[in-house]
Design a protein around this motif. Sequence first.
Motif, mmCIF file in Angstrom:
data_model
loop_
_atom_site.group_PDB
_atom_site.id
_atom_site.type_symbol
_atom_site.label_atom_id
_atom_site.label_comp_id
_atom_site.label_asym_id
_atom_site.label_seq_id
_atom_site.Cartn_x
_atom_site.Cartn_y
_atom_site.Cartn_z
ATOM 1 N N LEU A 1 -43.529 16.494 26.340
ATOM 2 C CA LEU A 1 -42.091 16.245 26.393
ATOM 3 C C LEU A 1 -41.764 14.826 25.915
ATOM 4 C CD1 LEU A 1 -39.258 17.153 27.140
ATOM 5 C CD2 LEU A 1 -39.698 16.523 29.499
ATOM 6 N N SER B 1 -42.056 14.853 22.267
ATOM 7 C CA SER B 1 -40.965 15.571 21.606
ATOM 8 C C SER B 1 -39.733 14.690 21.425
ATOM 9 C CB SER B 1 -40.593 16.813 22.413
ATOM 10 O OG SER B 1 -41.661 17.735 22.383
ATOM 11 N N VAL C 1 -40.038 12.733 18.410
ATOM 12 C CA VAL C 1 -39.990 13.455 17.138
ATOM 13 C C VAL C 1 -38.632 13.287 16.470
ATOM 14 C CG1 VAL C 1 -39.988 15.759 16.116
ATOM 15 C CG2 VAL C 1 -41.724 15.142 17.792
ATOM 16 N N ARG D 1 -43.079 14.819 12.806
ATOM 17 C CA ARG D 1 -42.413 16.113 12.632
ATOM 18 C C ARG D 1 -43.407 17.219 12.291
ATOM 19 N NH1 ARG D 1 -36.648 15.021 12.489
ATOM 20 N NH2 ARG D 1 -36.102 16.839 13.748
ATOM 21 N N SER E 1 -45.159 18.527 15.221
ATOM 22 C CA SER E 1 -44.228 19.262 16.065
ATOM 23 C C SER E 1 -43.972 20.652 15.482
ATOM 24 C CB SER E 1 -42.916 18.473 16.168
ATOM 25 O OG SER E 1 -41.923 19.239 16.813
ATOM 26 N N ASN E 2 -43.787 20.699 14.190
ATOM 27 C CA ASN E 2 -43.535 21.987 13.545
ATOM 28 C C ASN E 2 -44.724 22.923 13.670
ATOM 29 O OD1 ASN E 2 -40.896 21.676 12.662
ATOM 30 N ND2 ASN E 2 -41.519 20.563 10.820
ATOM 31 N N TYR F 1 -44.869 24.254 17.081
ATOM 32 C CA TYR F 1 -43.802 25.246 17.265
ATOM 33 C C TYR F 1 -44.238 26.595 16.695
ATOM 34 C CZ TYR F 1 -39.382 27.682 16.969
ATOM 35 O OH TYR F 1 -38.390 28.631 17.098
ATOM 36 N N SER F 2 -44.765 26.560 15.483
ATOM 37 C CA SER F 2 -45.162 27.811 14.817
ATOM 38 C C SER F 2 -46.281 28.512 15.565
ATOM 39 C CB SER F 2 -45.636 27.521 13.391
ATOM 40 O OG SER F 2 -44.602 26.933 12.651
ATOM 41 N N ASN G 1 -38.058 34.731 19.847
ATOM 42 C CA ASN G 1 -37.197 33.556 20.039
ATOM 43 C C ASN G 1 -36.834 33.403 21.515
ATOM 44 O OD1 ASN G 1 -37.113 33.024 17.328
ATOM 45 N ND2 ASN G 1 -35.097 33.978 16.993
ATOM 46 N N ARG G 2 -36.483 34.513 22.080
ATOM 47 C CA ARG G 2 -36.009 34.472 23.446
ATOM 48 C C ARG G 2 -37.129 34.055 24.403
ATOM 49 N NH1 ARG G 2 -32.949 39.071 26.923
ATOM 50 N NH2 ARG G 2 -34.535 40.479 26.115
ATOM 51 N N HIS H 1 -39.838 32.470 23.692
ATOM 52 C CA HIS H 1 -40.205 31.088 23.400
ATOM 53 C C HIS H 1 -39.229 30.112 24.069
ATOM 54 C CE1 HIS H 1 -41.700 28.117 20.048
ATOM 55 N NE2 HIS H 1 -41.921 27.664 21.255
ATOM 56 N N ALA H 2 -37.958 30.409 23.954
ATOM 57 C CA ALA H 2 -36.953 29.528 24.564
ATOM 58 C C ALA H 2 -37.086 29.531 26.079
ATOM 59 C CB ALA H 2 -35.553 29.952 24.154
ATOM 60 N N ILE H 3 -37.314 30.709 26.631
ATOM 61 C CA ILE H 3 -37.451 30.791 28.095
ATOM 62 C C ILE H 3 -38.629 29.955 28.567
ATOM 63 C CG2 ILE H 3 -38.131 32.347 29.967
ATOM 64 C CD1 ILE H 3 -36.375 34.480 28.674
ATOM 65 N N ASP I 1 -40.222 27.363 27.098
ATOM 66 C CA ASP I 1 -40.041 25.915 26.997
ATOM 67 C C ASP I 1 -38.905 25.427 27.892
ATOM 68 O OD1 ASP I 1 -42.165 25.331 25.406
ATOM 69 O OD2 ASP I 1 -41.065 25.350 23.520
ATOM 70 N N GLY I 2 -37.875 26.217 28.001
ATOM 71 C CA GLY I 2 -36.777 25.823 28.885
ATOM 72 C C GLY I 2 -37.237 25.729 30.331
ATOM 73 N N ALA J 1 -32.705 28.675 31.150
ATOM 74 C CA ALA J 1 -33.904 28.321 30.386
ATOM 75 C C ALA J 1 -33.725 28.629 28.908
ATOM 76 C CB ALA J 1 -35.114 29.051 30.947
ATOM 77 N N GLY K 1 -33.973 25.759 26.267
ATOM 78 C CA GLY K 1 -35.108 25.947 25.359
ATOM 79 C C GLY K 1 -34.637 26.040 23.912
ATOM 80 N N MET K 2 -33.590 26.814 23.677
ATOM 81 C CA MET K 2 -33.094 26.947 22.303
ATOM 82 C C MET K 2 -32.532 25.626 21.789
ATOM 83 S SD MET K 2 -31.442 30.730 21.850
ATOM 84 C CE MET K 2 -29.882 30.254 22.596
ATOM 85 N N HIS L 1 -35.421 23.610 20.759
ATOM 86 C CA HIS L 1 -36.040 24.124 19.537
ATOM 87 C C HIS L 1 -35.216 23.812 18.304
ATOM 88 C CE1 HIS L 1 -38.503 27.273 22.007
ATOM 89 N NE2 HIS L 1 -39.041 26.063 22.023
ATOM 90 N N ASN M 1 -36.857 21.472 15.700
ATOM 91 C CA ASN M 1 -37.405 22.237 14.588
ATOM 92 C C ASN M 1 -36.320 23.029 13.891
ATOM 93 O OD1 ASN M 1 -39.372 22.510 17.214
ATOM 94 N ND2 ASN M 1 -40.469 21.828 15.391
ATOM 95 N N HIS N 1 -37.310 25.756 11.416
ATOM 96 C CA HIS N 1 -37.898 26.974 11.942
ATOM 97 C C HIS N 1 -36.933 27.753 12.818
ATOM 98 C CE1 HIS N 1 -41.979 25.152 11.115
ATOM 99 N NE2 HIS N 1 -42.041 26.337 10.551
ATOM 100 N N THR O 1 -29.651 34.772 18.747
ATOM 101 C CA THR O 1 -30.505 35.002 19.917
ATOM 102 C C THR O 1 -29.678 34.964 21.200
ATOM 103 O OG1 THR O 1 -32.348 33.976 18.740
ATOM 104 C CG2 THR O 1 -32.598 34.243 21.122
#
Lengths: 198, 198, 198, 198
Positions: A109, A112, A115, A122, A125-126, A129-130, A160-161, A163-165, A167-168, B164, B168-169, B172, B176, B179, B188
């Motif tokens: 964090l 990040s 970044v 970057r 970070s990219n 992310y990938s 996407n969802r 992933h966001a959940i 990290d969030g 979250a 998270g979004m 992201h 990024n 991406h 999303t």
Amino acid sequence: MPKIIDHHKRKVRIAEATWKVIVDEGIEQASVRKIAKAAGLSTGSLRHYFSSQSELLRFSMEMVSERVIERAKAREYSEDISPLEFLTEGVYEVLPVNEERKIEMEVWLAFSAKVLVDSTLRELSNKVYSDMHQGLKNVVLALQSLQYAKDGLDLELEANRLHAIVDGMAMHHLLNPEHFTHDEMIQTLKYHLQSLCK
Amino acid sequence: MPKIIDHHKRKVRIAEATWKVIVDEGIEQASVRKIAKAAGLSTGSLRHYFSSQSELLRFSMEMVSERVIERAKAREYSEDISPLEFLTEGVYEVLPVNEERKIEMEVWLAFSAKVLVDSTLRELSNKVYSDMHQGLKNVVLALQSLQYAKDGLDLELEANRLHAIVDGMAMHHLLNPEHFTHDEMIQTLKYHLQSLCK
Amino acid sequence: MPKIIDHHKRKVRIAEATWKVIVDEGIEQASVRKIAKAAGLSTGSLRHYFSSQSELLRFSMEMVSERVIERAKAREYSEDISPLEFLTEGVYEVLPVNEERKIEMEVWLAFSAKVLVDSTLRELSNKVYSDMHQGLKNVVLALQSLQYAKDGLDLELEANRLHAIVDGMAMHHLLNPEHFTHDEMIQTLKYHLQSLCK
Amino acid sequence: MPKIIDHHKRKVRIAEATWKVIVDEGIEQASVRKIAKAAGLSTGSLRHYFSSQSELLRFSMEMVSERVIERAKAREYSEDISPLEFLTEGVYEVLPVNEERKIEMEVWLAFSAKVLVDSTLRELSNKVYSDMHQGLKNVVLALQSLQYAKDGLDLELEANRLHAIVDGMAMHHLLNPEHFTHDEMIQTLKYHLQSLCK
DNA sequence: GATGAATGAGACTTCATTCAT
DNA sequence: TATGAATGAAGTCTCATTCAT
């Protein structure tokens, strides 16, 4: 080439010291001196391994992602648990579920936030992310392969969802552990994965 | 009579200068000198308004959250759009959907990384977490009141999940953007909200 | 191999530079910058030897007391002078009888004024007080051993009195050299010592 | 001329605030701002009364000496106590025997350390030295007039001695109150005065 | 390879003083 | 007379980096 191995081991040790300093005092306090001291080295010696502070920082961050990847690769399915449990626990690898992973994520964090401002970071970070996106997409794919998943899910949007959940929730638990506890985090993840299933 | 100066307005101007520096150069570069220069003041003058750097930082951060809250309060439903659209757009308030909000969230992300290490900032972080959590819970509640929501949703877990996803979004997209584009973010979100509905 | 430097010698040199600044400009002007300049170093370099200003100040003060003690220890009786003269001259060690000792005592006076306010200096002040008190008590004791002293002297009170006279005279001569001259100081000391004798 | 009186009263109030700051935080912390705040004034207002910091400091110091002098003048002999007691108690005026006088003397000690370096303060220092010297000489004279004193005392040297004892003891008690207590101070003074008497 | 002394810039903060109101 | 905003210098301390050894 034993020398090279030593060299690399030493760099790893320095990176771990860097983590320690970042977690204890914040990335802004991660001065060359403090890291050297935490690693039991002189400032001059550090320069043999990392010619600048940025390089040191970047290496330390790469290590975070490598560790996560290695752990993910090392996972093997055993019949003791259900496939869904196996997948769920796979996601735990990228959540702050224990002290070790909390540290990794605090470091990440802090990184990040840098970044946004330091474009040389970057790329890393990219990449992370990938990698992570792919890993979580694979989770959704697995649910589909196993015929667990509901019909009609949009794979990309679900990735996407998820992933966001992930990290969030990681961020919420790190920053507000009293409001968003470890158990809530686990429960919410399970709730989400179940919501994808029939 | 002394010079009459709107103390609060001046503080706001300084806070905005702080944002600018943070966004341009990162929170670590947000030194008193640079902020003073960006605000068109001398370093000494800053002290009339903020007696320490922490205080300045805290005020600047509070302003971020206040702005978001004010925007949310100011929203009024008009019949031009559907209730679901209205709720969705409400969530946009806390996503980096345009330049202005990107700046706010970059500032907030930088701040969050500091929270881990500076416990005096924790209180504000917690407050904002709670406010936002409540706001997003209200979105789920509204879906239920409107009879849009599926039956059997767990309100608290849904709030966790939406919260979250939003944060998270936001992260992201900020970190990024190639991406995870603006459109993916919007799509999303809509996908998620729809998944809550019948 | 790193540069070999006599750490302690360098610290002593810096302490002497500190004295110089204090005597020339007062303890309030004894800034790190000025001391560094007087010692021919950069401000950053000073930090290799003293990690804070207080530490530097304390070391410089300890040196004053160490010098006095060493001088006192080094004294040896020779038959050229009478025992009383020997004792009297011993007391000169703690009076501003020449330039060198004037400097020491000016530094010490400046330091003493700080003691009132900086409690971390108290310990050193107390130690020096005790050392000096004991030293002067020994003078009175010697007078008694030599059978010079009058009968019925109260040793402790005489020590208090001699100690006060010495420090009082030192201060008077430093602050008001025109009113209280070097000769008066010497004469008054002799007068006092004689008043203790038969 | 009521205005002028007010003016002077205000200056006195500021001087008292100055003392307070000096005693609480040391003369180095006696900044214009802090003094203004302690006096309940704005920094700008202070300038109407004292055009510079030095002037303020000097005035505050003069007040110390004026107070001592006034107290000394106000003393009147009453038959309740013996003449010797009366004289002894007169000397108490210049010893830190209670809180009020401790404060005065702490202020004065801080001031004295500055005298070494700021020659504009010298005049005041000299004046106070002379006044006090005369006052203490008068004590010795009184002992002689009353036929209490031993024969053969050297008036000037006795004055020097008493003066040194008084200031030395004051310093010792201020700086090392644990080692040199209030009672020892009183006892030592009495011992000394008695030693002058038959 | 390794050390740590040295540097000078820059961080935050406090300061005395000036000045418009 | 009174205010407090404004300034710029100077304070201490930390820093990344260089370099002789």
